[in-house]
Design an enzyme around this catalytic site. Sequence first.
Site, PDB file in Angstrom:
ATOM      1  N   GLY A  54       0.841  -1.195   0.000  1.00 24.63           N
ATOM      2  CA  GLY A  54       0.000   0.000   0.000  1.00 24.63           C
ATOM      3  C   GLY A  54       0.873   1.241   0.000  1.00 24.63           C
TER       4      GLY A  54
ATOM      5  CD  GLN B 103       3.242   5.699   3.118  1.00 25.12           C
ATOM      6  OE1 GLN B 103       2.269   5.219   2.543  1.00 25.12           O
ATOM      7  NE2 GLN B 103       4.138   4.956   3.738  1.00 25.12           N
TER       8      GLN B 103
ATOM      9  CB  CYS C 224       5.158   2.023   8.016  1.00 17.58           C
ATOM     10  SG  CYS C 224       4.743   3.609   7.272  1.00 17.58           S
ATOM     11  CG  LEU C 225       6.525   0.896   1.965  1.00 17.91           C
ATOM     12  CD1 LEU C 225       5.930   1.136   0.574  1.00 17.91           C
ATOM     13  CD2 LEU C 225       7.645  -0.137   1.898  1.00 17.91           C
TER      14      LEU C 225
ATOM     15  CG  HIS D  92      -0.814   1.082   7.364  1.00 14.92           C
ATOM     16  ND1 HIS D  92       0.093   0.577   8.279  1.00 14.92           N
ATOM     17  CD2 HIS D  92      -0.072   1.906   6.558  1.00 14.92           C
ATOM     18  CE1 HIS D  92       1.298   1.083   8.045  1.00 14.92           C
ATOM     19  NE2 HIS D  92       1.226   1.894   6.994  1.00 14.92           N
ATOM     20  CD  GLU D  93      -1.349   2.409   2.797  1.00 14.03           C
ATOM     21  OE1 GLU D  93      -0.879   3.555   2.784  1.00 14.03           O
ATOM     22  OE2 GLU D  93      -0.649   1.398   3.004  1.00 14.03           O
TER      23      GLU D  93
ATOM     24  CG  HIS E 190       0.227   6.568   5.866  1.00 12.57           C
ATOM     25  ND1 HIS E 190       1.311   7.045   6.564  1.00 12.57           N
ATOM     26  CD2 HIS E 190       0.514   5.275   5.583  1.00 12.57           C
ATOM     27  CE1 HIS E 190       2.213   6.076   6.700  1.00 12.57           C
ATOM     28  NE2 HIS E 190       1.749   4.985   6.119  1.00 12.57           N
TER      29      HIS E 190
END
Length: 174
Positions: free
Chosen positions: A46, A51, A96-97, A138-139, A142
């Site tokens: 994702g 991000q 998480c990226l 999660h997204e 963000h």
Amino acid sequence: MALLPIVLVPDPVLRQVAKPVETITPELRRLMDDMLETMYEAPGIGLAANQVGRLERVIVMDCADKHEGEEPQPLQMVNPQIIASSQETNTYNEGCLSIPEGHGDVVRPAAVTLRYLDPDGQSCELEADGLLATCIQHEIDHLNGILFTDHLSKLKRDMVLKKAKKIARDRQAG
Ligand code: K1U
Ligand code: ZN
């Protein structure tokens, strides 16, 4: 399509709230294509606009299990909104990226119903459970300036963020 640099902690854009999209333009569609390419290359399942340093409410995902031979299932969502959540919860060890090498167990509703616009501006509804439900939440976190570490104990959060910030600093130093 182009790869976009992924923003790492403690960049303040990760704490900002993204703004609703009013018009889906070719430039926004290009952004979502670039986000998908960036996510696949990372690799991840994702990615949210914050991000890549953008503050439009758009997310991309693909939770297909490639090891099980599933076909890719790319999703591009504009203005995603959770309209229902299950009472039942699920715990997933999230990464998480934007938080290098950070992982932690997060408890979230096990299933969600989502409303969003697709890249053509069509209104869609999706019922999700399992990893897709976790990834959606999660997204959307963000987009609201929330990181998975906010769901951890202070002790675990501080440990994960301290290590991630050091890795981010080291990467920037080359
Ligand atoms: O938003 C992000 O930072 C991407 C993140 C999404 C996510 C992972 C786990 C639970 C919820 C949301 C990632 O993709 S981290 C990398 C990852 O999970 C992964 C990478 C390669 C293969 C499979 C998974
Ligand atoms: Zn993340």
